[in-house]
Design a protein around this motif. Structure first.
Motif, PDB file in Angstrom:
ATOM      1  N   LEU A  24     -74.608   4.805 -41.873  1.00  0.00           N
ATOM      2  CA  LEU A  24     -73.816   5.028 -40.519  1.00  0.00           C
ATOM      3  C   LEU A  24     -74.405   4.291 -39.654  1.00  0.00           C
ATOM      4  O   LEU A  24     -73.643   3.486 -38.799  1.00  0.00           O
ATOM      5  CB  LEU A  24     -73.884   6.530 -40.125  1.00  0.00           C
ATOM      6  N   LEU A  25     -75.747   4.139 -39.391  1.00  0.00           N
ATOM      7  CA  LEU A  25     -76.347   3.250 -38.306  1.00  0.00           C
ATOM      8  C   LEU A  25     -76.050   1.712 -38.544  1.00  0.00           C
ATOM      9  O   LEU A  25     -75.754   0.828 -37.557  1.00  0.00           O
ATOM     10  CB  LEU A  25     -77.670   3.468 -38.190  1.00  0.00           C
ATOM     11  N   ASP A  26     -76.057   1.258 -39.706  1.00  0.00           N
ATOM     12  CA  ASP A  26     -75.438  -0.160 -39.889  1.00  0.00           C
ATOM     13  C   ASP A  26     -74.021  -0.162 -39.529  1.00  0.00           C
ATOM     14  O   ASP A  26     -73.778  -1.302 -38.965  1.00  0.00           O
ATOM     15  CB  ASP A  26     -75.716  -0.409 -41.631  1.00  0.00           C
ATOM     16  N   LEU A  27     -73.236   0.669 -39.834  1.00  0.00           N
ATOM     17  CA  LEU A  27     -71.692   0.604 -39.316  1.00  0.00           C
ATOM     18  C   LEU A  27     -71.756   0.524 -37.967  1.00  0.00           C
ATOM     19  O   LEU A  27     -71.048  -0.309 -37.254  1.00  0.00           O
ATOM     20  CB  LEU A  27     -71.097   1.969 -40.257  1.00  0.00           C
ATOM     21  N   LEU A  28     -72.189   1.432 -37.389  1.00  0.00           N
ATOM     22  CA  LEU A  28     -72.401   1.474 -35.816  1.00  0.00           C
ATOM     23  C   LEU A  28     -73.060   0.507 -35.057  1.00  0.00           C
ATOM     24  O   LEU A  28     -72.155  -0.284 -34.115  1.00  0.00           O
ATOM     25  CB  LEU A  28     -72.759   2.844 -35.302  1.00  0.00           C
ATOM     26  N   PHE A  29     -73.944  -0.231 -35.613  1.00  0.00           N
ATOM     27  CA  PHE A  29     -74.730  -1.261 -34.813  1.00  0.00           C
ATOM     28  C   PHE A  29     -74.263  -2.513 -35.145  1.00  0.00           C
ATOM     29  O   PHE A  29     -73.720  -3.512 -34.365  1.00  0.00           O
ATOM     30  CB  PHE A  29     -76.218  -1.084 -35.014  1.00  0.00           C
ATOM     31  N   VAL A  30     -74.196  -2.708 -36.638  1.00  0.00           N
ATOM     32  CA  VAL A  30     -73.826  -4.168 -36.901  1.00  0.00           C
ATOM     33  C   VAL A  30     -72.534  -4.419 -37.213  1.00  0.00           C
ATOM     34  O   VAL A  30     -72.150  -5.564 -36.814  1.00  0.00           O
ATOM     35  CB  VAL A  30     -74.481  -4.282 -38.572  1.00  0.00           C
ATOM     36  N   GLU A  31     -71.664  -3.561 -37.596  1.00  0.00           N
ATOM     37  CA  GLU A  31     -70.371  -3.725 -37.756  1.00  0.00           C
ATOM     38  C   GLU A  31     -69.389  -3.480 -36.656  1.00  0.00           C
ATOM     39  O   GLU A  31     -68.379  -4.180 -36.402  1.00  0.00           O
ATOM     40  CB  GLU A  31     -69.741  -2.731 -39.089  1.00  0.00           C
ATOM     41  N   GLU A  32     -69.672  -2.459 -35.975  1.00  0.00           N
ATOM     42  CA  GLU A  32     -69.116  -2.198 -34.562  1.00  0.00           C
ATOM     43  C   GLU A  32     -69.507  -2.274 -33.414  1.00  0.00           C
ATOM     44  O   GLU A  32     -68.881  -2.327 -32.338  1.00  0.00           O
ATOM     45  CB  GLU A  32     -68.733  -0.687 -34.576  1.00  0.00           C
ATOM     46  N   GLU A  76     -80.993  -3.188 -30.647  1.00  0.00           N
ATOM     47  CA  GLU A  76     -81.702  -4.346 -31.075  1.00  0.00           C
ATOM     48  C   GLU A  76     -83.380  -3.905 -31.660  1.00  0.00           C
ATOM     49  O   GLU A  76     -84.021  -4.503 -32.476  1.00  0.00           O
ATOM     50  CB  GLU A  76     -82.478  -5.008 -29.839  1.00  0.00           C
ATOM     51  N   GLU A  77     -83.401  -2.534 -31.806  1.00  0.00           N
ATOM     52  CA  GLU A  77     -84.360  -1.880 -32.370  1.00  0.00           C
ATOM     53  C   GLU A  77     -84.030  -1.443 -34.014  1.00  0.00           C
ATOM     54  O   GLU A  77     -85.159  -1.471 -34.773  1.00  0.00           O
ATOM     55  CB  GLU A  77     -84.957  -0.516 -31.740  1.00  0.00           C
TER      56      GLU A  77
END
Length: 176
Positions: A110-118, A170-171
């Motif tokens: 979920l965090l990959d989705l939120l930070f990286v993709e979105e 960024e973290e």
């Protein structure tokens, strides 16, 4: 915004009222729901209503967690915009699936989705200070405990404090 995404062992798909019977198991679990903002569900119909109130909510996206190759719901993930660039997350996993790293896997994806993709700049979470499992999960994912709000929630177990956790985009890569 992605409707469906996967991790190594899990599929996360948009929540559906059709998941009510499977999600009734965790949502009716007295111990699991102890630190939830509402009490354990007493009927599958209550779970259907709970899901129907959330499906299609433009401010809160919910996903059902299911093992890959098995569509049966074992938990939920949620993400809701707090303000532009800031998203609050939530999660729940049925007790038989605890201790296998599945919650960590689902929240990581979920965090990959939120930070990286979105491209969200900040994710936050609100937990009960006594919820050791959830607090440990957030800590191991790199969240910072930013504060304690005293007497913040009035729940089925009384007035409770809240821990406020935060993680900046960024973290996040440093935790991978």
């Amino acid at each position: 915004m992605n409707d469906r995404f996967e991790s190594a062992r899990l599929t996360m798909r948009p929540q559906s009222i059709d998941d009510a019977e499977a999600l009734f198991e965790p949502l009716s679990d007295i111990d699991l729901m102890r630190y939830w903002s509402s009490g354990p569900h007493e009927t599958v119909e209550q779970t259907r209503i709970y899901l129907s109130d959330r499906v299609g909510d433009p401010k809160w996206r919910g996903w059902t967690i299911a093992p890959k190759g098995d569509g049966r719901a074992i938990g939920t993930l949620g993400a809701g915009e707090v303000r532009p660039g800031v998203v609050e997350i939530g999660y729940l996993l049925a007790r038989p699936h605890w201790g296998q790293g599945l919650a960590r896997e689902a929240v990581t994806r979920l965090l990959d989705l939120l930070f990286v993709e979105e491209g969200w700049r900040r994710a936050c979470a609100d937990t009960d200070p006594a919820n050791e499992a959830s607090n440990n999960l957030l800590r191991t994912l790199g969240f910072t405990l930013e504060g304690r709000l005293r007497g913040e929630w009035e729940t089925h177990i009384g007035v409770r404090d809240s821990f406020i956790w935060g993680l900046l985009r960024e973290e996040w890569p440093a935790q991978r």
